[in-house]
Design an enzyme around this catalytic site. Structure first.
Site, PDB file in Angstrom:
ATOM      1  N   LYS A  52       0.845  -1.209   0.000  1.00 62.80           N
ATOM      2  CA  LYS A  52       0.000   0.000   0.000  1.00 62.80           C
ATOM      3  C   LYS A  52       0.880   1.258   0.000  1.00 62.80           C
ATOM      4  O   LYS A  52       0.647   2.202  -0.749  1.00 62.80           O
ATOM      5  CB  LYS A  52      -0.928  -0.003   1.224  1.00 62.80           C
ATOM      6  CG  LYS A  52      -2.036  -1.047   1.130  1.00 62.80           C
ATOM      7  CD  LYS A  52      -2.753  -1.249   2.461  1.00 62.80           C
ATOM      8  CE  LYS A  52      -3.723  -2.426   2.376  1.00 62.80           C
ATOM      9  NZ  LYS A  52      -4.333  -2.784   3.660  1.00 62.80           N
ATOM     10  N   GLN A  96      -4.153  -1.537   9.950  1.00 61.54           N
ATOM     11  CA  GLN A  96      -4.099  -2.863   9.341  1.00 61.54           C
ATOM     12  C   GLN A  96      -4.644  -3.928  10.297  1.00 61.54           C
ATOM     13  O   GLN A  96      -4.274  -3.986  11.466  1.00 61.54           O
ATOM     14  CB  GLN A  96      -2.638  -3.187   8.956  1.00 61.54           C
ATOM     15  CG  GLN A  96      -2.450  -4.491   8.206  1.00 61.54           C
ATOM     16  CD  GLN A  96      -3.088  -4.496   6.811  1.00 61.54           C
ATOM     17  OE1 GLN A  96      -3.066  -3.496   6.099  1.00 61.54           O
ATOM     18  NE2 GLN A  96      -3.658  -5.622   6.425  1.00 61.54           N
ATOM     19  N   ASP A 119     -10.493   2.948   4.200  1.00 62.18           N
ATOM     20  CA  ASP A 119     -10.779   1.511   4.075  1.00 62.18           C
ATOM     21  C   ASP A 119     -12.288   1.288   3.923  1.00 62.18           C
ATOM     22  O   ASP A 119     -12.722   0.206   3.542  1.00 62.18           O
ATOM     23  CB  ASP A 119     -10.293   0.758   5.326  1.00 62.18           C
ATOM     24  CG  ASP A 119      -8.959   0.050   5.087  1.00 62.18           C
ATOM     25  OD1 ASP A 119      -8.636  -0.235   3.919  1.00 62.18           O
ATOM     26  OD2 ASP A 119      -8.258  -0.220   6.078  1.00 62.18           O
TER      27      ASP A 119
END
Ligand code: NDP
Length: 292
Positions: A52, A96, A119
């Site tokens: 990412k 994460q 997200d």
């Protein structure tokens, strides 16, 4: 069989994002900025976060990684999130998953300002997605929708069977495929571990979306001839045959299912790359103030 090529589509979308990021830098005087928080050093999480970050740099974003060791307290983590929420130079914040057991992922998700939740996990974003309002769509389902659109896959009136009902993949995917939109307008069946006659359900599908987390779970005998098959699975196994020391497997047995499918995503090289693009698109939208 034709391949739904995540590499091809993701590179194309990244070029568009890079142009937007360059225009943003010249107009606003800074780069779009994504922060990732990583707790611990799980091998899979390390790889996904590194990818990412690398892709952010590639499209001209600033990316920052904040690391904590496994015994960070929940309070400390929430305090940091609140601090980042207040920072007007940060456009996106991701934490994460998975998190260690003593940290409640729901609290973490809800503490992130929904306007930085790139997200797309925050209840405000999920609620708005349900109602077709401006929001961050969860990155993986968003990436899959972009892929279906790029290949002009016909979805209206089709029967889509989603296998797996997680909050981050299966459930939002089922909502998006049922929406009155293109892609969308499917008749959707959402299945899970308590579904009876799963094989018979999947055999009825024109479009199968597998998000289970079990290597090669979906085999050719479960899939209708000509079905479109989207494999979300990322099952990591150690391997002495690869440079990285591990190998990725999907939830779909690619070798057998590809003989029946009309279109199929490979693993790797499919949905994973599109997920990153979903995240980048959301971060760009955040920087441009598109989500209120
Ligand atoms: P979860 O573990 O949160 O959910 C798995 C789902 O699969 C659950 O709903 C579960 O049912 C269902 N399931 C498990 N076993 C069966 C079974 N035998 N029959 C039917 N359904 C079953 O996983 P995620 O959604 O987070 O991830 C799924 C996969 O996708 C993983 O491999 C993950 O690594 C991968 N992934 C890939 C991404 C990408 O970018 N490509 C992004 C995110 C995830 P129940 O609810 O009843 O337990």
């Amino acid at each position: 069989m034709q391949l739904l090529d995540g590499k091809y589509v993701s590179e194309k979308v990244k070029l568009e994002i890079a142009q937007e990021a360059a225009a943003f830098l010249s107009d606003i005087g800074r780069k779009p900025h994504l922060i990732a928080i990583l707790v611990g050093n799980d091998g899979g999480s390390e790889t996904y976060v590194a990818s990412k970050m690398k892709n952010c740099e590639k499209v001209g974003f600033k990316s920052s990684l904040i690391r904590y060791d496994l015994n960070v307290t929940e309070a400390e983590l929430l305090k940091k999130i609140k601090e980042i929420n207040e920072d007007v130079t940060v456009d996106g914040l991701i934490v994460q998953l998975p998190l260690p057991k003593h940290i409640d992922p729901e609290k973490v998700t809800e503490t992130i300002d929904h306007r930085k939740d790139v997200d797309g996990f925050h209840p405000v974003n999920l609620g708005r997605m349900m109602r077709n309002l401006p929001c961050f769509i969860p990155a993986t389902p968003y990436g899959i929708m972009m892929m279906l659109k790029a290949y002009e896959i016909e979805t209206a009136g089709k029967h889509c069977v989603v296998v797996g009902r997680s909050n981050i993949v299966g459930s939002p995917m089922s909502i998006l495929m049922a929406r009155n939109a293109n892609p969308g307008n499917c008749t959707v069946t959402l299945t899970h571990s308590r579904t009876v006659n799963l094989k018979e359900m999947i055999l009825q599908a024109d479009i199968v979306i597998a998000a289970i987390g079990k290597k090669n779970f979906i085999t050719a005998d479960m899939v209708k001839q000509g079905a479109v098959v989207i494999d979300v699975g990322m099952n990591r196994e150690t391997s002495d045959q690869t440079k990285s020391g591990y190998k990725l497997f999907g939830d779909v047995d690619f070798d057998s299912v590809s003989e029946k499918a009309s279109w199929i995503t490979p693993v790797p090289g499919g949905v994973g790359l599109m997920t990153i693009v979903g995240l980048l698109k959301n971060t760009m939208a955040s920087a441009k103030g598109e989500i209120y």
